[in-house]
Motif scaffolding. Sequence first.
Motif, mmCIF file in Angstrom:
data_model
loop_
_atom_site.group_PDB
_atom_site.id
_atom_site.type_symbol
_atom_site.label_atom_id
_atom_site.label_comp_id
_atom_site.label_asym_id
_atom_site.label_seq_id
_atom_site.Cartn_x
_atom_site.Cartn_y
_atom_site.Cartn_z
ATOM 1 N N UNK A 51 77.464 -3.187 32.667
ATOM 2 C CA UNK A 51 78.581 -2.837 33.556
ATOM 3 C C UNK A 51 78.716 -3.750 34.771
ATOM 4 N N UNK A 52 77.711 -4.598 35.021
ATOM 5 C CA UNK A 52 77.687 -5.336 36.277
ATOM 6 C C UNK A 52 77.983 -6.814 36.201
ATOM 7 N N UNK A 53 78.254 -7.388 35.013
ATOM 8 C CA UNK A 53 78.507 -8.812 34.888
ATOM 9 C C UNK A 53 79.732 -9.042 34.013
ATOM 10 N N UNK A 54 80.617 -9.920 34.456
ATOM 11 C CA UNK A 54 81.823 -10.259 33.710
ATOM 12 C C UNK A 54 81.973 -11.772 33.701
ATOM 13 N N UNK A 55 82.141 -12.353 32.511
ATOM 14 C CA UNK A 55 82.325 -13.801 32.356
ATOM 15 C C UNK A 55 83.598 -14.050 31.575
ATOM 16 N N UNK A 56 84.432 -14.942 32.097
ATOM 17 C CA UNK A 56 85.688 -15.294 31.443
ATOM 18 C C UNK A 56 85.697 -16.802 31.198
ATOM 19 N N UNK A 57 86.049 -17.211 29.976
ATOM 20 C CA UNK A 57 86.045 -18.622 29.606
ATOM 21 C C UNK A 57 87.441 -19.086 29.229
ATOM 22 N N UNK A 58 87.905 -20.159 29.902
ATOM 23 C CA UNK A 58 89.121 -20.874 29.541
ATOM 24 C C UNK A 58 88.728 -22.236 28.973
ATOM 25 N N UNK A 59 87.908 -22.246 27.955
ATOM 26 C CA UNK A 59 87.348 -23.452 27.344
ATOM 27 C C UNK A 59 86.485 -24.217 28.349
ATOM 28 N N UNK A 60 87.060 -25.162 29.084
ATOM 29 C CA UNK A 60 86.253 -25.918 30.048
ATOM 30 C C UNK A 60 85.899 -25.082 31.274
ATOM 31 N N UNK A 61 86.791 -24.221 31.671
ATOM 32 C CA UNK A 61 86.632 -23.482 32.926
ATOM 33 C C UNK A 61 86.063 -22.097 32.655
ATOM 34 N N UNK A 62 85.002 -21.753 33.389
ATOM 35 C CA UNK A 62 84.417 -20.421 33.310
ATOM 36 C C UNK A 62 84.421 -19.781 34.687
ATOM 37 N N UNK A 63 84.750 -18.495 34.725
ATOM 38 C CA UNK A 63 84.777 -17.738 35.973
ATOM 39 C C UNK A 63 83.911 -16.506 35.774
ATOM 40 N N UNK A 64 83.071 -16.202 36.756
ATOM 41 C CA UNK A 64 82.152 -15.066 36.630
ATOM 42 C C UNK A 64 82.264 -14.152 37.837
ATOM 43 N N UNK A 65 82.052 -12.842 37.566
ATOM 44 C CA UNK A 65 82.056 -11.823 38.620
ATOM 45 C C UNK A 65 80.866 -10.891 38.428
#
Length: 343
Positions: free
Chosen positions: A64-78
């Motif tokens: 519940x505490x980690x979120x990772x989003x990938x746009x191929x080259x770009x990754x964003x984490x919360x």
Amino acid sequence: MVPEDVGPLSEDVGPLTNRQVSPGMAFFTDFVVTGSVRGADATSTPAEVTGLLGDAFVESRTGPGQLLRSYHLVEVAWEREQEGEDWRGLYVTVQAHRLDVPLSVDALAADLEQAGFPLVEVAPDGVGCRRFVRPDSRVAVLVDEESGQVLAMTTPAWFAPGARGEPSPWSRESGRDQVRHLVGLGAAEREAWARRRAPGEAEEAARWWWFLWVACRQLLPDEGERRFGHDRSVWEVLALWLLGSCEAAGVLDRTDAVREIVRYGLLEPDTAVRACLDAIPVSRADVATRESTSYARENLEAVNASRAAKRLALAAGELLPRVRDRALRAEVAAWLELRTRLM
């Protein structure tokens, strides 16, 4: 650079595209200079990132505490403490090692030098990689030591130039012993101790003060222990003294020193928020925004003031639920309304 390797994010690469560079290279230099991709940075919420970068992503969660989003080259984490809380930004990474055509650090550094935003090399990681950083945008660049290929670029940087990015010549045990000694001293005794012990050369002294602060923060009692007992006062007084010494030695600027105060809970919420607001180097009326100011070397002072305002407002915002003073709450809220427009 092959533009399709960058993908759909290369269509609007930002404020540096007036220079004669390829669209692919402009994408990477813009990221280093701005610390963002199309305005999405490590402070952006998931909804804001979707609005800026689109919905063509793959998303994964680690509990519940980690979120990772990938746009191929770009990754964003919360991250967040528990289910139902708002997501807090962790990092944005450009995974340059996924490119079909490798990105050379020499080409990247040359373009950044031309733009007036040069990289700073810090100590290597010891396992085959060189490390660079753009200090004002807090972007770290990791490079394969043998090939010179850029592997990844991340903001906020996980290492820093100068004393903070260099290995300490002193042992961890030595630092802890010195800090345990210091916590039992009065103000005058601490100052006398520092005059006897501090290295004479400025760079070495900066490294020494940072070494002591790192040792101190590792020994700080947790917040529950500090809240009710005598430990709170003596440890927090020492921590504030060490942070002030780090600032005087040039290891930390005022923005970073205040953010450390907030991070480690060294002042009561209202006092800490006042420190954040007092440290903002520009008024809300005069602060540079993405609409008003371009990322250009002649605007670097205004850009960095805007960045400092953003970091300090976010630090103050973390304390907002515990702040009693209505005027303080209103001022922080006003700064936070500006967050997405700041540099």
